[in-house]
Every structure is written in C-alpha cells, then in structure tokens.
Enzyme design. Structure first.
Site, PDB file in Angstrom:
ATOM      1  N   ARG A 196       0.831  -1.209   0.000  1.00  0.00           N
ATOM      2  CA  ARG A 196       0.000   0.000   0.000  1.00  0.00           C
ATOM      3  C   ARG A 196       0.863   1.255   0.000  1.00  0.00           C
ATOM      4  NH1 ARG A 196       1.326   2.023   4.199  1.00  0.00           N
ATOM      5  NH2 ARG A 196       0.308   3.916   3.499  1.00  0.00           N
ATOM      6  N   GLY A 197       0.199   2.394  -0.251  1.00  0.00           N
ATOM      7  CA  GLY A 197       0.909   3.659  -0.401  1.00  0.00           C
ATOM      8  C   GLY A 197       1.287   3.808  -1.869  1.00  0.00           C
ATOM      9  N   ALA A 198       1.081   5.014  -2.383  1.00  0.00           N
ATOM     10  CA  ALA A 198       1.171   5.216  -3.839  1.00  0.00           C
ATOM     11  C   ALA A 198       2.529   4.847  -4.438  1.00  0.00           C
ATOM     12  CB  ALA A 198       0.826   6.670  -4.155  1.00  0.00           C
ATOM     13  N   ALA A 199       3.611   5.238  -3.793  1.00  0.00           N
ATOM     14  CA  ALA A 199       4.937   4.961  -4.359  1.00  0.00           C
ATOM     15  C   ALA A 199       5.242   3.460  -4.300  1.00  0.00           C
ATOM     16  CB  ALA A 199       6.008   5.755  -3.608  1.00  0.00           C
ATOM     17  N   ARG A 244      -6.854  -0.869  -7.460  1.00  0.00           N
ATOM     18  CA  ARG A 244      -7.298   0.297  -6.682  1.00  0.00           C
ATOM     19  C   ARG A 244      -7.275   1.505  -7.627  1.00  0.00           C
ATOM     20  NH1 ARG A 244      -4.284   1.150  -1.075  1.00  0.00           N
ATOM     21  NH2 ARG A 244      -6.230   2.233  -0.567  1.00  0.00           N
ATOM     22  N   CYS A 295      -1.768   9.421   7.973  1.00  0.00           N
ATOM     23  CA  CYS A 295      -1.544   8.187   7.213  1.00  0.00           C
ATOM     24  C   CYS A 295      -0.057   7.814   7.226  1.00  0.00           C
ATOM     25  CB  CYS A 295      -2.090   8.323   5.791  1.00  0.00           C
ATOM     26  SG  CYS A 295      -2.285   6.732   4.926  1.00  0.00           S
ATOM     27  N   ASP A 307      -1.812  10.644  -3.158  1.00  0.00           N
ATOM     28  CA  ASP A 307      -2.065   9.535  -4.089  1.00  0.00           C
ATOM     29  C   ASP A 307      -2.180  10.051  -5.506  1.00  0.00           C
ATOM     30  OD1 ASP A 307      -3.109   8.549  -1.331  1.00  0.00           O
ATOM     31  OD2 ASP A 307      -2.675   6.790  -2.567  1.00  0.00           O
ATOM     32  N   ASN A 335      -5.541  12.513  -1.169  1.00  0.00           N
ATOM     33  CA  ASN A 335      -4.753  11.720  -0.208  1.00  0.00           C
ATOM     34  C   ASN A 335      -5.723  11.059   0.770  1.00  0.00           C
ATOM     35  OD1 ASN A 335      -2.115  10.909   0.839  1.00  0.00           O
ATOM     36  ND2 ASN A 335      -2.575  12.201   2.608  1.00  0.00           N
ATOM     37  N   LYS A 336      -5.167  10.291   1.679  1.00  0.00           N
ATOM     38  CA  LYS A 336      -5.963   9.540   2.664  1.00  0.00           C
ATOM     39  C   LYS A 336      -7.092  10.375   3.251  1.00  0.00           C
ATOM     40  CE  LYS A 336      -5.654   6.129   3.575  1.00  0.00           C
ATOM     41  NZ  LYS A 336      -6.488   5.150   2.828  1.00  0.00           N
ATOM     42  N   LYS A 350       3.007  11.256  -8.992  1.00  0.00           N
ATOM     43  CA  LYS A 350       1.678  11.433  -8.399  1.00  0.00           C
ATOM     44  C   LYS A 350       0.825  12.438  -9.178  1.00  0.00           C
ATOM     45  CE  LYS A 350       3.409   9.086  -4.851  1.00  0.00           C
ATOM     46  NZ  LYS A 350       3.657   9.679  -3.548  1.00  0.00           N
TER      47      LYS A 350
HETATM   48  C1  RUB Z   1      -1.882   5.817   1.460  1.00  0.00           C
HETATM   49  C2  RUB Z   1      -1.840   7.309   1.417  1.00  0.00           C
HETATM   50  C3  RUB Z   1      -0.484   7.957   1.345  1.00  0.00           C
HETATM   51  C4  RUB Z   1      -0.127   8.179  -0.130  1.00  0.00           C
HETATM   52  C5  RUB Z   1       1.313   8.620  -0.303  1.00  0.00           C
HETATM   53  O1  RUB Z   1      -3.186   5.294   1.419  1.00  0.00           O
HETATM   54  O2  RUB Z   1      -2.848   7.990   1.380  1.00  0.00           O
HETATM   55  O3  RUB Z   1      -0.478   9.193   1.984  1.00  0.00           O
HETATM   56  O4  RUB Z   1      -0.310   6.983  -0.875  1.00  0.00           O
HETATM   57  O5  RUB Z   1       2.199   7.579   0.093  1.00  0.00           O
HETATM   58  P1  RUB Z   1      -3.396   3.700   1.551  1.00  0.00           P
HETATM   59  P2  RUB Z   1       3.663   7.489  -0.543  1.00  0.00           P
HETATM   60  O6  RUB Z   1      -2.811   3.287   2.849  1.00  0.00           O
HETATM   61  O7  RUB Z   1      -4.873   3.514   1.467  1.00  0.00           O
HETATM   62  O8  RUB Z   1      -2.672   3.062   0.365  1.00  0.00           O
HETATM   63  O9  RUB Z   1       4.334   8.784  -0.247  1.00  0.00           O
HETATM   64  O10 RUB Z   1       4.327   6.339   0.167  1.00  0.00           O
HETATM   65  O11 RUB Z   1       3.510   7.267  -2.009  1.00  0.00           O
END
Ligand code: RUB
Length: 322
Positions: free
Chosen positions: A22-25, A65, A130, A199, A209-210, A235
């Site tokens: 999880r998380g966009a990156a 997703r 988040c 995201d 974002n979250k 992003k």
């Molecule tokens: C994760 C979320 C993060 C972004 C950025 O949501 O909202 O703030 O994805 O993360 P979830 P990053 O937990 O539902 O995936 O900076 O790691 O890309």
C-alpha cells in the site's frame, strides 16, 4: 480477450487490493516489478503474444485500486519502454525499463526528501496523517541534517497507517506523540507543519490523499499551520489536465464495522436502512495547501499544472492501450 497472467502478477494484484502492498509509491514500485516478472516468465511464441501478455498483466494490476495515479503512470512508463523485433528483445527491454523505473522512483524520493527538508527547521514539530514514504523521506533528510524534529502522528482510522509512520519515525529517533484522528485540531496548537503525501495531484493543484487530509488541512489553515504535501511527480494525474476527476476508492464496510457490530447497530430493525460508507481518500482544494514538494522542486499548488504539462503533456489513454 486478454491472456492469463503470471501467478506472481496475480499475487501482487491481490496484495495491492488487500493493502498488503500500500501507499502510492510502493504500489508503483511493486507494479513495475510485477511487469518485469511477467516479461521474465513469458513463454510467448511471438512478439504479438508477448505484448498481449504484458497488456493483460498491466490491466490486472490497474484494476486493483483506482485512486493512486502512480499505478497507471508506472504501468504506462514500463509498457512504453517495451521495444524490439523479437520476444527476447522485448523481454530484455521490458525488464530494463522496469528496473530503470524502480531506480528513478527511489532517487526521486530521496531528492524530494532533501528538497522538502529545507522547509523543516531545528526544533520543529510536524503533524502527519496516514503513512507516506515521500513525507517520511523529508523527515529522514531533516534528521540526517542534524535537525531535532518531533512528530504528532494521527492514528488514521480505519486502517491505522499512523502506526507504521510512528514506528518508522521512532526508528529514526524522532520523538512521537500518537493521537486519535479526532484529537488533531487540539494538537495543531503544538505543530509547526502539517506534512502529508499524495495519491494523486490534479491539474488545479487539488491533493488527493488519505481520507481526513482535507479536514486536517482546513483546520491547519484556520490555526495558521502551513500544509506541506510531499509528492513525487509520478503522483501528478495527467488525465485531470483534460477535466477528468480522480476516482475516490470506496472500500469494504468491514474495515469500519464487523458483522457483529453491524448486527448490534441494526438491533431489532432490518439492517436495510443502515449504510456504512468507507471512502479511502478525499480531495483537499489547493487553497489549503502551502507547497507541493516534488523531486523537481517546490511548487505552489496552483502552478503544478505547468510541471504536469511538461512531464505528461502527450499522455492519454489507458496504460495498456496498444
Ligand atoms: C496511502 C496514502 C499515502 C499516499 C502517499 O493510502 O494515502 O499518503 O499513498 O504515500 P493507503 P507514498 O494506505 O490507502 O494506500 O508517499 O508512500 O507514495
């Protein structure tokens, strides 16, 4: 119809859907790796068949997703690098391109961290929401520069990604105060910055974002606390340049209430009249955001469209489009 995908690709897709990844990156990184795996394992008899398999893999990953644009941006980047006349050339170019993507992603994140850390001063208190690897990169760079930083970490219901943030900040030696989401406004009194990831970023500078980010940003503005968004250029959502809006993922109600809790709430009533909604993300309008920090520098949200045109000007269509 498209061919079946490699089991590892299917497993990565399932992990993204279930938020094991999880998380966009992190999602983008895993998607590129899965495409490389598909290329490596392919037993396609022709270049045409190979391309069909890669498109099928991309589509499977894409359909997990909907909100983090880093996912289609990653798929598109890798598929566009697929070149050659033979299956083995196609395989080699796809694998190399995926690897290049992953290396660039990591480099962009650390570059962004250095840039973002310039906003943080010794002794600052940062409130997070988040878990964002881009946001953490800024904090890590600040700590490496010898700045003493403290964090107020929002728990982030219903999935409690704040716990991941708290753990990683403790690993960096940052003192952490973990609070429930509802306490955020109270603790803004102590914060010098709100720092979140994204995201997707829309062409008008809106930050997706979250869920809870927008309320936090509005409260921060009211309290005079600047809001900093750490988001690599992956992003940036190219479709929003032509008026497309970013889809907000709705997740399962079981993340919010168990079956037992639901039955308890419904009581004697039929539970038809009870709706539980679980949006995973929300949209923060640009006027509540002070800066978007990317690996290309910091931008006021209203000017992000210029960078977007430069980077994604000709991008259209679905990532697996032939
Ligand atoms: C994760 C979320 C993060 C972004 C950025 O949501 O909202 O703030 O994805 O993360 P979830 P990053 O937990 O539902 O995936 O900076 O790691 O890309």
């Amino acid at each position: 119809s498209l061919p079946a995908v490699d089991p590892d690709v299917a497993a990565t897709a399932a992990d993204i859907a279930e938020m094991e990844i999880r998380g966009a990156a992190t999602i983008a990184d895993a998607a590129a790796e899965a495409l490389a795996k598909q290329a490596e394992r392919s037993e396609a008899a022709s270049p045409k068949e190979f391309r069909r398999q890669l498109r099928a893999a991309a589509k499977t990953l894409y359909e997990t997703r909907p909100t983090a644009v880093s996912l289609p941006n990653a798929l598109r980047y890798v598929l566009r690098g697929m070149s050659g006349e033979t299956v083995s050339e196609l395989r080699a170019s796809t694998i190399a391109r995926a690897e290049e993507f992953q290396v660039d992603l990591a480099q962009a994140q650390s570059k962004l961290g250095e840039i973002g850390s310039n906003r943080l001063r010794d002794g600052d208190v940062v409130m997070t929401h988040c878990h964002s690897t881009d946001a953490l990169s800024c904090l890590e760079a600040a700590v490496e520069d010898g700045k003493e930083i403290e964090a107020i970490v929002k728990e982030t219901r219903p999935r409690k990604q704040g716990h991941i943030t708290a753990r990683q900040l403790r690993e960096l030696g940052v003192p952490v105060t973990l609070v429930v989401d509802n306490a955020a406004r109270r603790y803004l009194d102590r914060a010098d910055h709100v720092l979140v990831g994204a995201d997707s970023i829309a062409a008008d500078g809106s930050v997706i974002n979250k869920v809870g980010t927008s309320g936090l940003a509005v409260n921060a503005r009211e309290r005079g606390v600047p809001v900093m968004v750490a988001a690599q250029t992956i992003k940036l959502h190219p479709d929003t340049m032509t008026g497309h809006t970013v889809e907000i993922e709705m997740r399962a109600e079981r993340e919010v209430v168990s079956d037992e809790e639901r039955a308890d709430i419904a009581g004697e009533q039929s539970d038809d009249g009870l709706t539980v909604e679980n949006p995973a993300f929300d949209v923060t309008p640009p006027r509540y955001v002070d800066a978007i920090v990317t690996e290309r520098g910091q931008f006021p949200p209203e000017s992000i469209v210029i960078l977007m045109r430069e980077l994604f000007g000709e991008t259209t269509g679905e990532p697996w489009a032939p």
